[in-house]
Write a protein that holds these residues in place. Structure first.
Motif, short mmCIF file in Angstrom:
data_model
loop_
_atom_site.label_atom_id
_atom_site.label_comp_id
_atom_site.label_asym_id
_atom_site.label_seq_id
_atom_site.Cartn_x
_atom_site.Cartn_y
_atom_site.Cartn_z
N HIS A 128 4.00 3.63 -5.78
CA HIS A 128 3.65 2.50 -4.77
C HIS A 128 3.01 2.89 -3.47
N ASP A 172 1.83 0.72 -0.99
CA ASP A 172 2.06 0.06 0.01
C ASP A 172 3.25 0.56 0.72
N TRP A 173 3.37 1.49 1.60
CA TRP A 173 4.50 1.88 2.02
C TRP A 173 5.09 0.96 3.68
N THR A 174 4.31 0.21 3.65
CA THR A 174 4.77 -0.92 4.80
C THR A 174 5.90 -2.08 4.64
N GLU A 175 6.05 -2.03 3.11
CA GLU A 175 7.01 -2.95 2.89
C GLU A 175 8.18 -2.89 3.58
N PRO A 176 8.80 -4.06 3.97
CA PRO A 176 10.10 -3.87 4.56
C PRO A 176 11.42 -3.50 3.81
N THR A 177 12.18 -2.89 4.34
CA THR A 177 13.37 -2.42 3.57
C THR A 177 14.57 -3.24 4.16
N THR A 198 10.55 0.20 7.24
CA THR A 198 9.74 0.05 6.18
C THR A 198 9.99 1.31 5.03
N ILE A 199 9.35 1.17 3.97
CA ILE A 199 9.51 2.36 2.94
C ILE A 199 9.09 3.63 3.81
N ALA A 235 14.27 -2.94 -1.79
CA ALA A 235 12.89 -3.60 -1.01
C ALA A 235 11.88 -3.78 -2.36
N LEU A 236 11.87 -3.18 -3.27
CA LEU A 236 10.76 -3.18 -4.16
C LEU A 236 11.31 -4.05 -5.51
#
Length: 257
Positions: free
Chosen positions: A34, A36-41, A47-48, A156-157
């Motif tokens: 993945h 994009d590690w800026t995805e919020p968790t 983030t990730i 998150a994903l």
């Protein structure tokens, strides 16, 4: 910090280390694919990248505690100075690093931790937060944290996660650390024994405590682990309790402060 011991053999300690490695590899496969590690968790503000940075930082501290225990005082002083914001600030600092750098740092650190836990005398104590721990205890503790923060990333994903028998390490910590749930809630720890019966991923029952205990908890091992790691509310699990103290435990269940 949990204050308890695990009575295990060298073989069982080594199994826990192997399971720790497998847990890290599973999460690695997810996050490395993945970009994009800026995805919020689900963790507020994390983030990730924050999740991976937190794991990498914790691994670095484990190595300090094992290799240079006197230097762990400096780690404790940094935590004390930052107070309740320490975890957030530490994770944010790591998350600011380039994704490739953070990923390699985490990979190298968890490899070194596995080797250090495997090589350390299983009963030799080293400092941790508020207590002394051993490699016997640290292996499942690290696995628990990798699994819990990994759950945040899976959530998150929106990726389904297949439960494995590695959950038994997390469940065991939750059971033997029951007193922490009562302490954290400001309640007296019940002296009465508890019976815990959980259904593992393969359908077998995992049990702790005397069969005739009146305080009883039942449900899936997955839901119990999600509950004690504070990843799910009690209402979102299949867990059931018999007895007032068992009810209180599930209401306040946790495996870390």
């Amino acid at each position: 910090m949990l204050n308890y011991t695990l009575d295990t053999s060298d073989l069982e300690r080594d199994v826990a280390v192997l399971d720790l490695v497998a847990e890290g590899d599973e999460l690695d496969a997810l996050v490395s694919a993945h970009t994009d590690w800026t995805e919020p968790t689900p963790a507020a503000g994390w983030t990730i990248a924050h999740q991976i940075a937190h794991l990498a930082s914790a691994d670095a501290n484990v190595l300090i505690a094992i290799r240079t225990p006197d230097a762990f005082d400096d780690v404790l002083k940094q935590v004390e100075a930052a107070g309740s914001r320490h975890a957030d600030l530490d994770a944010a600092a790591g998350a600011a690093k380039p994704r490739s750098v953070l990923l390699e740092q985490w990979r190298a650190g968890r490899t070194e931790v596995a080797a250090a836990l495997r090589d350390a005398p299983r009963d030799r104590g080293f400092p941790w937060y508020g207590s002394q721990v051993t490699a016997t205890l640290m292996a499942p503790l690290r696995l628990m944290e990798v699994w819990a923060h990994g759950q945040d990333v899976f959530d998150a994903l929106g990726v389904s996660r297949r439960p494995t028998d590695r959950l038994r390490h997390v469940a065991s910590l939750g059971v033997i650390g029951r007193a922490l749930s009562f302490h954290a809630a400001g309640l007296p720890v019940p002296a009465e024994p508890f019976r815990v019966e959980l259904t593992g991923p393969d359908g077998r029952t995992w049990a702790w405590g005397p069969e005739n205990a009146t305080q009883r908890v039942r449900g899936s091992a997955l839901d119990f682990c999600l509950r004690v790691t504070q990843r799910r509310s009690r209402a979102d699990t299949d867990l059931t309790a018999v007895g007032a103290d068992a009810q209180t435990w599930l209401d306040n269940a946790r495996v870390f402060l």
